[in-house]
Each structure stands twice: as C-alpha cells, then as structure tokens.
Design a protein around this motif. Structure first.
Motif, mmCIF file in Angstrom:
data_model
loop_
_atom_site.group_PDB
_atom_site.id
_atom_site.type_symbol
_atom_site.label_atom_id
_atom_site.label_comp_id
_atom_site.label_asym_id
_atom_site.label_seq_id
_atom_site.Cartn_x
_atom_site.Cartn_y
_atom_site.Cartn_z
ATOM 1 N N LYS A 68 41.360 -22.705 -7.925
ATOM 2 C CA LYS A 68 40.099 -21.803 -7.410
ATOM 3 C C LYS A 68 40.541 -20.486 -7.573
ATOM 4 C CE LYS A 68 38.229 -20.717 -2.959
ATOM 5 N NZ LYS A 68 38.042 -20.849 -1.379
ATOM 6 N N CYS A 83 44.506 -25.669 -3.826
ATOM 7 C CA CYS A 83 43.361 -25.659 -2.980
ATOM 8 C C CYS A 83 42.807 -27.330 -2.844
ATOM 9 C CB CYS A 83 42.044 -25.111 -3.742
ATOM 10 S SG CYS A 83 41.987 -25.092 -5.379
ATOM 11 N N LEU A 86 37.224 -30.479 -4.563
ATOM 12 C CA LEU A 86 35.736 -30.459 -4.435
ATOM 13 C C LEU A 86 34.850 -31.526 -3.701
ATOM 14 C CD1 LEU A 86 34.618 -28.783 -7.971
ATOM 15 C CD2 LEU A 86 34.896 -27.433 -5.421
ATOM 16 N N ILE A 87 34.380 -30.974 -2.690
ATOM 17 C CA ILE A 87 33.575 -32.096 -1.897
ATOM 18 C C ILE A 87 32.034 -32.200 -2.800
ATOM 19 C CG2 ILE A 87 32.419 -32.880 0.306
ATOM 20 C CD1 ILE A 87 34.758 -31.259 1.760
ATOM 21 N N CYS A 98 30.101 -28.583 -1.976
ATOM 22 C CA CYS A 98 30.909 -27.572 -0.954
ATOM 23 C C CYS A 98 29.669 -26.786 -0.362
ATOM 24 C CB CYS A 98 31.784 -26.712 -1.538
ATOM 25 S SG CYS A 98 33.111 -27.501 -2.357
#
Length: 281
Positions: A68, A83, A86-87, A98
C-alpha cells in the motif's frame, strides 16, 4: 507429524485457490470518479482518492505480495507491506473495494500463453503494438516491487524503488502510426528529477469508459506530440518482425515481440472496432 505437514500443504493450496478465485470472479477494469482497479486471475492493482491523499494497492496472493502506497499533499510518500488484504465484493453490477463503488469498463479474458504475431509490414504495426504489450507480470527484489498490467485498452503500473515511486493508470490506443497514451491517474515521486505528482481525472469514470480517438496528424516520426487534451502521441520510428521503435518524448521506446513466457498472464487480443465509441457496460 507427516499428517500435520500434509494438512498444512493442503491448507496452503486451498488459501491460494481462494485468493485466485476471489480475483478471477472480478476480472476486468473497474472505475469510478475517485477510484480505478484492474483485476486478473492472480493480481489486483487498486487506485483511489481518499480525502486529500492518493492511495494505491498492489496485491499478488500467490507471491505473498501486499503493498500500500500513500501520497499526501505535503509531499510525503509512505509504503507499507504489512497491510491487510483488500476487501472486495460485488452486487448489482458494482464492485466494492474498501468502500469504493466501481463499475466495469473493460473485460479481461485470461488465456493460455500463445505465440505473438510478427510485424511483417507497416499494416501490422498497430496490431503488434497492442498485442505485444498485452498481459500481466510482476517482479520483486530486496529494494524494488514492480508490476505491470496491460489490457487491450488500458495500461497499469505499480513500481516502488529507492529512487522513484511510479504508479499510474492510462488509456491507450494503437494504429499503424504509433500509440496514443493518456494517463488518467498518476502518482510519481522521482528523486532524480524532483517531480512530485498525485492526480486523478475528475471525470475518471467517463474517461476510462470511453474509447480514445486518434488524430493521425499528431503522429510525427521525429518527435512525440503532447496534445492539448492531455494525450501523448508516441510516433512510429521503425519496425521489423520482432521490434517496433517509437519516439517516446526524449527517448526511444522499444516494443518487443517476446517469446512465450509461462510466468506471466496472457490476455486475449481483441481487435479495435470502428463502432467502439462508448463500451457497452
């Protein structure tokens, strides 16, 4: 002990399959006015504007890469490799990454590696410029992460190195006179030149959805052309069956016909259509 070892191997395989399945289900280029994403079977690059920052994410689950990068108005750039993934979810034709809602602007079809066409005449130049660049790959070392994804209509880069951070999304179109290249997202910190840029077009969705129109008068073999609207024309210098040279604004760009490479993702070549206009999504 052997049973535990094999269970761990199976778990790793399932996790890798789940990660691949997650990206495969959303393959394509997705866009909104404040974000853009490209997803292949194994890679995702995601760009977004968050408040006064520009952010970009690179995720390659099979290589355990999660990165990120954040650009701020004050000139600070930070990159984190620890990090969270990702969602990503999809509903009613919209992709949510996100908290950002994006709509598809280009399909991607991943195919088996294939032999690229040769550039045997001037009439092959446009096809070869498009086809030779197609695909997705990445590289990583102790001090550098690099990923490039080129679709039939877009070009994406995520590169972190000690001297430069270069992250961008661009639309592209080719013909037998060269390449029209138009960046719509640019995040650049160049320690060599002092450049610091963080920018996304305010009309990013409509721009990334529309097909670029080439003005052939702007192709000049002895120079590249910066069009008033922001497009850059890389003009054809020469070609042979395995190499095309373009005037790249201060340097010569080499577009090479590479042999079959099994460590990259290949995309289906989709010829341009005169009736393209806005894509039907």
């Amino acid at each position: 002990m052997k049973r535990i070892f094999y269970l761990l191997l199976m778990l790793a395989a399932v996790c890798s399959a789940d990660a691949a399945t997650k990206f495969s289900a959303y393959k394509g280029v997705w866009s909104s006015d404040d974000a853009e994403a490209v997803l292949t079977d194994s890679i995702c690059i995601f760009y977004c504007k968050v408040d006064s920052t520009m952010q970009a994410f690179l995720e390659v689950p099979s290589a355990d890469i999660t990165s990120k990068t954040v650009f701020t108005k004050s000139g600070t750039v930070t990159t984190s490799t620890d990090c969270s993934p990702l969602i990503i979810s999809e509903a009613n034709g919209m992709l949510d990454i996100c908290g950002h809602s994006l709509k598809k602007v280009e399909d991607i079809k991943v195919v088996k590696p294939y032999e690229l066409a040769q550039c045997k005449s001037k009439f092959d130049v446009g096809k070869c410029l498009q086809q030779w660049r197609l695909g997705a790959g990445y590289g990583i070392s102790d001090d550098m992460v690099y990923c490039e994804i080129n679709t039939n209509r877009h070009m994406f880069v995520y590169m972190i190195s000690p001297s430069m951070v270069y992250i961008r999304a661009a639309a592209t179109r080719n013909n037998n006179n060269g390449t029209l290249f138009f960046q719509n997202i640019r995040m650049m910190k160049n320690n060599n030149t002092g450049e610091y840029t963080m920018d996304i077009r305010p009309d990013n969705y409509n721009f990334s959805r529309a097909d670029l129109e080439i003005d052939d008068s702007k192709f000049q073999p002895k120079s590249c052309t910066f069009a008033p609207d922001g497009g850059i024309y890389w003009s054809l210098i020469s070609f042979d069956p395995d190499l095309i040279l373009l005037n790249g604004c201060g340097e010569t760009y080499e577009v090479k016909r590479h042999p079959i490479e099994n460590d990259m993702e290949y995309f289906e070549y989709v010829p341009y259509s005169p009736e393209d206009g806005l894509l039907g999504f």
